[in-house]
Design a protein around this motif. Structure first.
Motif, PDB file in Angstrom:
ATOM      1  N   ILE A 108       0.846  -1.199   0.000  1.00 18.67           N
ATOM      2  CA  ILE A 108       0.000   0.000   0.000  1.00 18.67           C
ATOM      3  C   ILE A 108       0.877   1.242   0.000  1.00 18.67           C
ATOM      4  O   ILE A 108       0.624   2.196  -0.731  1.00 18.67           O
ATOM      5  CB  ILE A 108      -0.984  -0.005   1.198  1.00 18.67           C
ATOM      6  CG1 ILE A 108      -2.053  -1.084   0.971  1.00 18.67           C
ATOM      7  CG2 ILE A 108      -1.622   1.363   1.399  1.00 18.67           C
ATOM      8  CD1 ILE A 108      -2.938  -1.343   2.171  1.00 18.67           C
ATOM      9  N   PHE A 109       1.947   1.230   0.803  1.00 23.31           N
ATOM     10  CA  PHE A 109       2.905   2.339   0.771  1.00 23.31           C
ATOM     11  C   PHE A 109       3.460   2.510  -0.638  1.00 23.31           C
ATOM     12  O   PHE A 109       3.611   3.623  -1.138  1.00 23.31           O
ATOM     13  CB  PHE A 109       4.067   2.098   1.727  1.00 23.31           C
ATOM     14  CG  PHE A 109       3.785   2.430   3.165  1.00 23.31           C
ATOM     15  CD1 PHE A 109       2.634   3.087   3.548  1.00 23.31           C
ATOM     16  CD2 PHE A 109       4.683   2.064   4.148  1.00 23.31           C
ATOM     17  CE1 PHE A 109       2.389   3.382   4.867  1.00 23.31           C
ATOM     18  CE2 PHE A 109       4.452   2.371   5.476  1.00 23.31           C
ATOM     19  CZ  PHE A 109       3.294   3.028   5.835  1.00 23.31           C
ATOM     20  N   GLY A 110       3.787   1.385  -1.269  1.00 23.09           N
ATOM     21  CA  GLY A 110       4.311   1.440  -2.639  1.00 23.09           C
ATOM     22  C   GLY A 110       3.315   2.062  -3.602  1.00 23.09           C
ATOM     23  O   GLY A 110       3.679   2.881  -4.443  1.00 23.09           O
ATOM     24  N   ALA A 111       2.046   1.667  -3.463  1.00 22.69           N
ATOM     25  CA  ALA A 111       1.003   2.224  -4.332  1.00 22.69           C
ATOM     26  C   ALA A 111       0.843   3.720  -4.073  1.00 22.69           C
ATOM     27  O   ALA A 111       0.675   4.504  -5.012  1.00 22.69           O
ATOM     28  CB  ALA A 111      -0.320   1.493  -4.102  1.00 22.69           C
ATOM     29  N   LEU A 112       0.919   4.117  -2.808  1.00 19.98           N
ATOM     30  CA  LEU A 112       0.819   5.546  -2.492  1.00 19.98           C
ATOM     31  C   LEU A 112       2.010   6.314  -3.051  1.00 19.98           C
ATOM     32  O   LEU A 112       1.862   7.431  -3.560  1.00 19.98           O
ATOM     33  CB  LEU A 112       0.721   5.758  -0.977  1.00 19.98           C
ATOM     34  CG  LEU A 112      -0.594   5.312  -0.346  1.00 19.98           C
ATOM     35  CD1 LEU A 112      -0.506   5.387   1.175  1.00 19.98           C
ATOM     36  CD2 LEU A 112      -1.758   6.128  -0.867  1.00 19.98           C
ATOM     37  N   GLY A 113       3.184   5.723  -2.988  1.00 17.37           N
ATOM     38  CA  GLY A 113       4.377   6.361  -3.553  1.00 17.37           C
ATOM     39  C   GLY A 113       4.241   6.535  -5.060  1.00 17.37           C
ATOM     40  O   GLY A 113       4.570   7.584  -5.611  1.00 17.37           O
ATOM     41  N   GLN A 114       3.746   5.492  -5.741  1.00 21.01           N
ATOM     42  CA  GLN A 114       3.538   5.579  -7.189  1.00 21.01           C
ATOM     43  C   GLN A 114       2.476   6.623  -7.505  1.00 21.01           C
ATOM     44  O   GLN A 114       2.612   7.398  -8.449  1.00 21.01           O
ATOM     45  CB  GLN A 114       3.124   4.220  -7.762  1.00 21.01           C
ATOM     46  CG  GLN A 114       2.959   4.218  -9.262  1.00 21.01           C
ATOM     47  CD  GLN A 114       4.242   4.578  -9.991  1.00 21.01           C
ATOM     48  OE1 GLN A 114       5.291   4.040  -9.698  1.00 21.01           O
ATOM     49  NE2 GLN A 114       4.161   5.502 -10.927  1.00 21.01           N
TER      50      GLN A 114
END
Length: 192
Positions: free
Chosen positions: A109-115
């Motif tokens: 989820i952090f990765g998706a938010l970063g993207q």
């Protein structure tokens, strides 16, 4: 499986005790440190040593996420690299553990938010460029190898100066001047 700790403080005056105590309490068998090293620096000897030391099945433990990554992108890339090597990641303060399904979910989820953040920045940048173009403004560096400067440089070269010397006199990068002379037209100066 070993828990390997990593601790970092940005200035030499700061103390690692809080982080080291937390890592020890979490069960870290070995801890690598960086003292007086900003998280923004790409060269962090302690982190590089920790990453080299880790073996498949190990878990890298940090006190807090910001101790590991320079940015969200760097943090995500580092954890993805660990995952590819079969190494887990645990952040004590945020209670993230990529060796569990919930921890992997939270981290993705952090990765998706970063993207999502990167996409928003790209979108706003493109919208700004489009709006500027509609007002007649063009982005990029101003042209340094103008026709006048190239003509002056040609004259200086004809009088015996080298292209490098002529470029310095007319304040144009030598590569841009070479390209302009070769093509017969000015090019943007990228070697200023």
């Amino acid at each position: 499986m070993s828990l390997i700790g990593y601790a970092r403080v940005s200035t030499a005056e700061q103390d690692l005790a809080l982080q080291l105590d937390a890592l020890h309490a979490a069960g870290a068998t070995r801890t690598f440190e960086d003292r007086g090293v900003s998280g923004a620096r790409t060269e962090r000897p302690g982190l590089n040593a920790a990453l080299s030391f880790l073996r498949e099945g190990d878990i890298l433990v940090v006190w807090k996420l910001d101790r590991l990554g320079r940015s969200m992108t760097h943090l995500l890339q580092t954890v993805a690299d660990l995952e590819d090597r079969g190494v887990g990641f645990r952040s004590l303060t945020e209670n993230i553990d990529t060796t569990t399904p919930t921890g992997r979910l939270v981290f993705h989820i952090f990765g998706a938010l970063g993207q999502f953040e990167r996409d928003l920045i790209r979108e706003r940048t493109n919208a700004g460029l489009t709006a500027a173009a509609a007002r007649g403004r063009k982005g990029g560096r101003p042209m340094a190898a103008t026709p006048e400067r190239v003509a002056r440089a040609r004259h200086l070269i004809a009088t015996g100066l080298t292209v490098r010397e002529a470029a310095a006199r007319v304040k144009v990068g030598k590569s841009a001047l070479y390209a302009a002379l070769r093509n017969g037209e000015p090019k943007n100066d990228t070697n200023r």
